[in-house]
Design a protein around this motif. Structure first.
Motif, PDB file in Angstrom:
ATOM      1  N   GLY A 517       0.817  -1.208   0.000  1.00 54.86           N
ATOM      2  CA  GLY A 517       0.000   0.000   0.000  1.00 54.86           C
ATOM      3  C   GLY A 517       0.851   1.259   0.000  1.00 54.86           C
ATOM      4  N   LYS A 518       0.362   2.308   0.671  1.00 58.53           N
ATOM      5  CA  LYS A 518       1.027   3.619   0.610  1.00 58.53           C
ATOM      6  C   LYS A 518       2.193   3.750   1.589  1.00 58.53           C
ATOM      7  N   ARG A 519       2.313   2.850   2.551  1.00 55.39           N
ATOM      8  CA  ARG A 519       3.412   2.844   3.525  1.00 55.39           C
ATOM      9  C   ARG A 519       3.482   4.141   4.327  1.00 55.39           C
ATOM     10  N   SER A 520       2.326   4.756   4.581  1.00 51.79           N
ATOM     11  CA  SER A 520       2.315   6.045   5.277  1.00 51.79           C
ATOM     12  C   SER A 520       2.812   5.914   6.720  1.00 51.79           C
ATOM     13  N   PHE A 521       2.418   4.823   7.401  1.00 53.21           N
ATOM     14  CA  PHE A 521       2.827   4.672   8.803  1.00 53.21           C
ATOM     15  C   PHE A 521       4.330   4.475   8.908  1.00 53.21           C
ATOM     16  N   ILE A 522       4.884   3.567   8.098  1.00 54.31           N
ATOM     17  CA  ILE A 522       6.319   3.287   8.198  1.00 54.31           C
ATOM     18  C   ILE A 522       7.139   4.496   7.749  1.00 54.31           C
ATOM     19  N   ASN A 523       6.614   5.276   6.776  1.00 51.32           N
ATOM     20  CA  ASN A 523       7.331   6.481   6.351  1.00 51.32           C
ATOM     21  C   ASN A 523       7.342   7.525   7.466  1.00 51.32           C
ATOM     22  N   ALA A 524       6.197   7.656   8.152  1.00 50.19           N
ATOM     23  CA  ALA A 524       6.140   8.604   9.275  1.00 50.19           C
ATOM     24  C   ALA A 524       7.075   8.171  10.398  1.00 50.19           C
ATOM     25  N   LEU A 525       7.100   6.870  10.652  1.00 52.73           N
ATOM     26  CA  LEU A 525       7.982   6.345  11.689  1.00 52.73           C
ATOM     27  C   LEU A 525       9.446   6.570  11.326  1.00 52.73           C
ATOM     28  N   ALA A 526       9.796   6.333  10.053  1.00 55.52           N
ATOM     29  CA  ALA A 526      11.186   6.502   9.609  1.00 55.52           C
ATOM     30  C   ALA A 526      11.618   7.957   9.643  1.00 55.52           C
ATOM     31  N   ASN A 527      10.665   8.895   9.465  1.00 55.76           N
ATOM     32  CA  ASN A 527      11.010  10.320   9.439  1.00 55.76           C
ATOM     33  C   ASN A 527      10.982  10.966  10.815  1.00 55.76           C
ATOM     34  N   SER A 528      10.537  10.227  11.833  1.00 56.13           N
ATOM     35  CA  SER A 528      10.574  10.768  13.188  1.00 56.13           C
ATOM     36  C   SER A 528      12.019  10.815  13.682  1.00 56.13           C
ATOM     37  N   ALA A 529      12.265  11.567  14.755  1.00 56.08           N
ATOM     38  CA  ALA A 529      13.630  11.703  15.274  1.00 56.08           C
ATOM     39  C   ALA A 529      14.222  10.359  15.699  1.00 56.08           C
ATOM     40  N   PRO A 530      13.500   9.547  16.502  1.00 58.36           N
ATOM     41  CA  PRO A 530      14.055   8.225  16.840  1.00 58.36           C
ATOM     42  C   PRO A 530      14.238   7.343  15.612  1.00 58.36           C
ATOM     43  N   GLY A 531      13.291   7.457  14.664  1.00 56.11           N
ATOM     44  CA  GLY A 531      13.381   6.641  13.450  1.00 56.11           C
ATOM     45  C   GLY A 531      14.596   6.992  12.616  1.00 56.11           C
ATOM     46  N   ARG A 532      14.865   8.295  12.483  1.00 57.68           N
ATOM     47  CA  ARG A 532      16.050   8.704  11.712  1.00 57.68           C
ATOM     48  C   ARG A 532      17.326   8.235  12.378  1.00 57.68           C
ATOM     49  N   PHE A 533      17.367   8.347  13.715  1.00 49.45           N
ATOM     50  CA  PHE A 533      18.567   7.929  14.442  1.00 49.45           C
ATOM     51  C   PHE A 533      18.800   6.426  14.303  1.00 49.45           C
ATOM     52  N   LEU A 534      17.759   5.634  14.605  1.00 52.15           N
ATOM     53  CA  LEU A 534      17.910   4.179  14.521  1.00 52.15           C
ATOM     54  C   LEU A 534      18.137   3.730  13.082  1.00 52.15           C
ATOM     55  N   GLY A 535      17.437   4.360  12.143  1.00 53.95           N
ATOM     56  CA  GLY A 535      17.616   4.002  10.740  1.00 53.95           C
ATOM     57  C   GLY A 535      19.047   4.221  10.273  1.00 53.95           C
ATOM     58  N   ALA A 536      19.618   5.371  10.644  1.00 54.55           N
ATOM     59  CA  ALA A 536      21.006   5.660  10.256  1.00 54.55           C
ATOM     60  C   ALA A 536      21.968   4.697  10.945  1.00 54.55           C
ATOM     61  N   TRP A 537      21.698   4.391  12.207  1.00 58.79           N
ATOM     62  CA  TRP A 537      22.573   3.489  12.979  1.00 58.79           C
ATOM     63  C   TRP A 537      22.536   2.089  12.408  1.00 58.79           C
TER      64      TRP A 537
END
Length: 615
Positions: A517-537
Motif C-alpha cells: 500500500g502507501k506505507r504512510s505509517f512506516i514512512n512517518a515512523l522513519a522520518n521521526s527523530a528516533p526513526g532517523r537515528f535508529l535508521g542511520a545506525w
C-alpha cells in the motif's frame, strides 16, 4: 571412491585452461570449460555419494593419499583426502550448488569484459574449497582456506576499474586475513604440543595431553574461533561481508551460499573434539552466533540495496549455525548449512535476474510491480524468502532452523533461544519487506524477463530444493559428530515448532501491513527523530566500520604518514649532512690568499696556547 581426487582436479584443469586462454576464447567455449569442469566434478561427487551409501567403506571413512607434502624433523604432512559423512555433505553442497551457480553465471555474465577470467577465478575457488573440506589435516585445510581467501579477493574486485570495488576486495582480504593469522597461531600451538596436525590424530591426542579447560588448549581453540569468525563474517570480523556485494551477483551467491562463509562452521564442526574440551570457548561460539544474528537482522531491516539485504541475511543465518555449534547441536548446524545453501543461492541468483531485468538497478525503492514482468524471479523470491523466513511445514529452512531452536531449548540455553526467536521474527519482516517493495506496488522502472535454459534451470532446481523436498535430504553425520541431546522432543518440541511458526507468520503479516500500500505509517515512523537515528545506525550496521576506522585505520594512516618521512632515516641522515656542511666550510678556507693563511696560522696558534694555559 578412488575417483575422489577428480572432484578438485576437474576445476583445477578448468582454471589452468581458462587462465592460459588469456581471454582469446569465445564466450561459448569459456562457458563450456568453466561450467563443464564443475559439472564433471558434480557428477563425480554424485557417483561417490551413491557408492558411499550403497557400499560404504570400512568404518564409513575413506582416505586417499596423493603425495607427501612435508617431512621435517619427525613432522609429516601429506596431501591426503579424507571422506566421511561430514566432508561428503560439504562435497555435495559445494559441487552441486556450485554447478548451478556456474550455469546461471554463464547467462548472467554474457557480454561482460573478462568472461573467461571470471570462470578461471570461480573454478579455482571451487577447487580451493574442495581442498578445504577434503583435507585430512589442518595444514591441508589451511591451504584451501587461504586459496578461498585469494579467490574471494579476485572475485569481489572483478570489476577492478572502479576504485570502490577494489577497496571492497581489499577490505575482505584484510579482515579475513586477521582471522587467518589467529587460526595460524592456533595451528602453531597444536603442532607444538601434540606434534601433528592430522585431524583424527588430534581428536585422539588432545584428551590425553590436555585436561578439560587446559589453558593452552583454550588459547588454541580461541585462535581457531578467530579464524572461523573471520571467514564466516561473525562478530567482530563481520564488516567485510556486505561490501563483498561489489562483485558480480553469481560471486555473491558462490561466496554467501555454498562455499566461503560456511568454512568457519565446517572448521568448528570438524575440530569439535577440541572445542568439547574447552566448554567456555564453545559457549562463546554460541554467544557470538546469537549476537551476530540479531545485529545483522536489524541492519537488514533498513537496507535499500537488494544484495546488501541478502548479505546481512547471510550473516544472520551463519549466526544460527554458530549458535547451533555453541549449544552442541552439531548435526543441526550442518543441516542448516545445507538448506541455507539451497535457498540463499536461489535468492542471490533471483536477485541477479531482477538486477539484469532492471538494467543493473539495485535500489529496491526504484523497482516495484515486477511480479508480472519477471515471474520466475518472483516465484524464486517467494519460495526462497519463505525458506529464509522458515515458513512452517513447506520450506526447508523451517526444518533446519526449528532443529536449532529446539536444541537451544533442550540444552538449557534460554538466552540463545530468545535470540534465535527474535532473529526469526526480524528475518520474516526484512525478507518480505524486500519482496513486497520489489515485486508489488507501483512499477517504477521498465523490466525485461530473462530466458534460456541456463537462466531458468538453476532457479527451478533450487526452488524445489528450498521446499520440504530439500529438507528430506539427511546429511550422513551419524558417528561423525557427537549426538545432540534434544532429539527426543515430544510435546515441548511441538509447542516450540508452533511458536516459531507463529512468529514467522506474524513477521510476514507485519511486513504486509507496513510495506504494502502507501506505507504512510512506516514512512512517518522513519522520518521521526528516533526513526532517523535508529535508521542511520542500523543502515551503518551499528557503526562497526566507523568504530574500526577510528580505532585502527586512522592511527594506521597517521603512522604511515609519520613513517613516510622516516624519522629514523632522517636522524641518521644528519651525519652525512654535517660532514657535507663541514666540508663546504673548510673548502671556503682554501682561497689561495697569503694573508688569510697567515691569519689562520696565527689564530690557530693563539687558540692552542689558550687551551694549554687553561688546562
Amino acid at each position: 571412491m578412488n575417483l575422489l581426487f577428480l572432484t578438485f582436479l576437474f576445476p583445477l584443469i578448468g582454471f589452468v585452461l581458462l587462465a592460459f586462454s588469456r581471454g582469446r576464447w569465445s564466450e561459448n567455449l569459456s562457458a563450456l570449460v568453466g561450467v563443464g569442469s564443475v559439472g564433471l566434478s558434480a557428477l563425480t561427487t554424485a557417483w561417490i555419494i551413491w557408492q558411499f551409501n550403497v557400499a560404504p567403506p570400512e568404518g564409513r571413512v575413506y582416505t586417499q593419499q596423493l603425495w607427501q607434502w612435508l617431512s621435517v624433523d619427525g613432522f609429516e604432512t601429506n596431501f591426503t583426502l579424507y571422506l566421511d559423512g561430514l566432508s561428503l555433505t560439504m562435497l555435495g553442497v559445494v559441487t552441486g550448488v556450485g554447478f548451478l551457480i556456474h550455469m546461471f553465471a554463464s547467462w548472467y555474465m554474457r557480454g561482460e569484459t573478462g568472461y573467461s577470467r571470471f570462470f578461471a577465478y570461480t573454478n579455482l575457488f571451487i577447487a580451493s574449497m574442495l581442498f578445504l573440506v577434503l583435507g585430512d589435516n589442518l595444514l591441508f585445510l589451511y591451504f584451501g582456506w587461504e586459496g578461498v581467501g585469494l579467490c574471494s579477493y579476485l572475485l569481489i574486485g572483478f570489476y577492478y576499474h572502479e576504485r570502490k570495488n577494489g577497496n571492497a576486495a581489499l577490505k575482505a582480504f584484510i579482515v579475513t586475513r586477521i582471522g587467518d593469522v589467529f587460526m595460524a597461531i592456533g595451528l602453531f600451538i597444536l603442532v607444538f604440543h601434540l606434534g601433528t596436525l592430522n585431524i583424527q590424530e588430534l581428536m585422539v591426542l588432545a584428551p590425553q595431553k590436555y585436561a578439560a579447560g587446559d589453558g593452552w588448549l583454550q588459547i588454541a581453540t580461541l585462535m581457531l574461533l578467530g579464524g572461523a569468525v573471520g571467514k564466516s563474517a561473525q562478530l567482530p570480523l563481520q564488516t567485510w561481508l556486505a561490501d563483498a556485494m561489489a562483485g558480480p551477483t553469481p560471486v555473491s551467491a558462490l561466496i554467501h551460499a555454498a562455499t566461503m562463509v560456511t568454512a568457519g562452521v565446517y572448521l568448528i564442526a570438524r575440530t569439535h573434539g577440541l572445542f568439547l574440551l574447552t566448554p567456555e570457548v564453545l559457549e562463546l561460539v554460541g554467544t557470538v552466533g546469537g549476537v551476530t544474528l540479531v545485529l545483522a537482522g536489524f541492519a537488514a531491516l533498513v537496507q535499500t540495496d537488494i544484495k546488501r539485504i541478502l548479505a546481512y541475511s547471510t550473516m544472520s543465518q551463519i549466526g544460527y549455525m554458530f549458535l547451533a555449534l555453541g549449544v552442541g547441536a552439531w548435526d543441526a548446524a550442518i543441516f542448516h548449512l545445507m538448506t541455507h545453501a539451497f535457498f540463499k543461492a536461489l535468492l542471490f541468483l533471483a536477485s541477479g535476474a531482477v538486477i539484469i531485468a532492471c538494467h543493473h538497478e539495485q535500489n529496491i525503492f526504484k523497482m516495484g510491480g515486477l511480479w508480472k514482468k519477471v515471474p520466475l524471479a518472483y516465484a524464486s523470491f517467494l519460495v526462497g524468502g519463505a525458506a529464509l523466513a522458515a515458513l512452517p511445514m513447506v520450506t526447508a529452512g523451517f526444518y533446519s532452523k526449528d532443529e536449532i531452536l529446539w536444541e537451544a531449548f533442550a540444552s538449557g540455553h534460554q538466552g540463545l533461544l530468545y535470540a534465535g526467536l527474535a532473529g526469526a521474527f526480524l528475518t520474516s519482516i526484512y525478507t518480505f519487506r524486500l519482496i513486497f517493495i520489489v515485486f508489488h506496488g507501483e512499477a517504477k522502472t521498465e523490466a525485461h524477463d530473462g530466458h534460456g535454459i541456463t537462466y531458468a534451470l538453476p532457479l527451478m532446481l533450487l526452488i524445489v530444493l528450498s521446499t520440504f523436498v530439500g529438507a528430506m535430504i539427511t546429511p550422513p553425520l551419524a558417528g561423525v559428530l557427537p549426538e545432540s541431546i534434544g532429539h527426543a522432543g515430544g510435546e515441548a518440541k511441538h509447542s516450540l515448532e508452533i511458536t516459531s511458526g507463529a512468529i514467522a507468520l506474524a513477521g510476514i503479516l507485519i511486513a504486509a501491513l507496513l510495506f504494502l500500500g502507501k506505507r504512510s505509517f512506516i514512512n512517518a515512523l522513519a522520518n521521526s527523530a528516533p526513526g532517523r537515528f535508529l535508521g542511520a545506525w542500523w543502515y551503518a550496521a551499528w557503526g562497526f566500520d566507523w568504530l574500526y576506522d577510528k580505532l585502527f585505520v586512522t592511527p594506521y594512516l597517521l603512522l604511515c604518514r609519520l613513517l613516510g618521512r622516516d624519522p629514523i632515516d632522517q636522524t641518521i641522515g644528519l651525519l652525512p649532512l654535517l660532514a657535507r656542511g663541514g666540508n663546504a666550510i673548510l673548502s671556503r678556507s682554501e682561497s689561495g690568499q697569503l694573508r688569510w693563511y697567515a691569519t689562520s696560522i696565527v689564530g690557530g696558534a693563539v687558540l692552542l696556547l689558550g687551551i694549554v694555559l687553561l688546562a
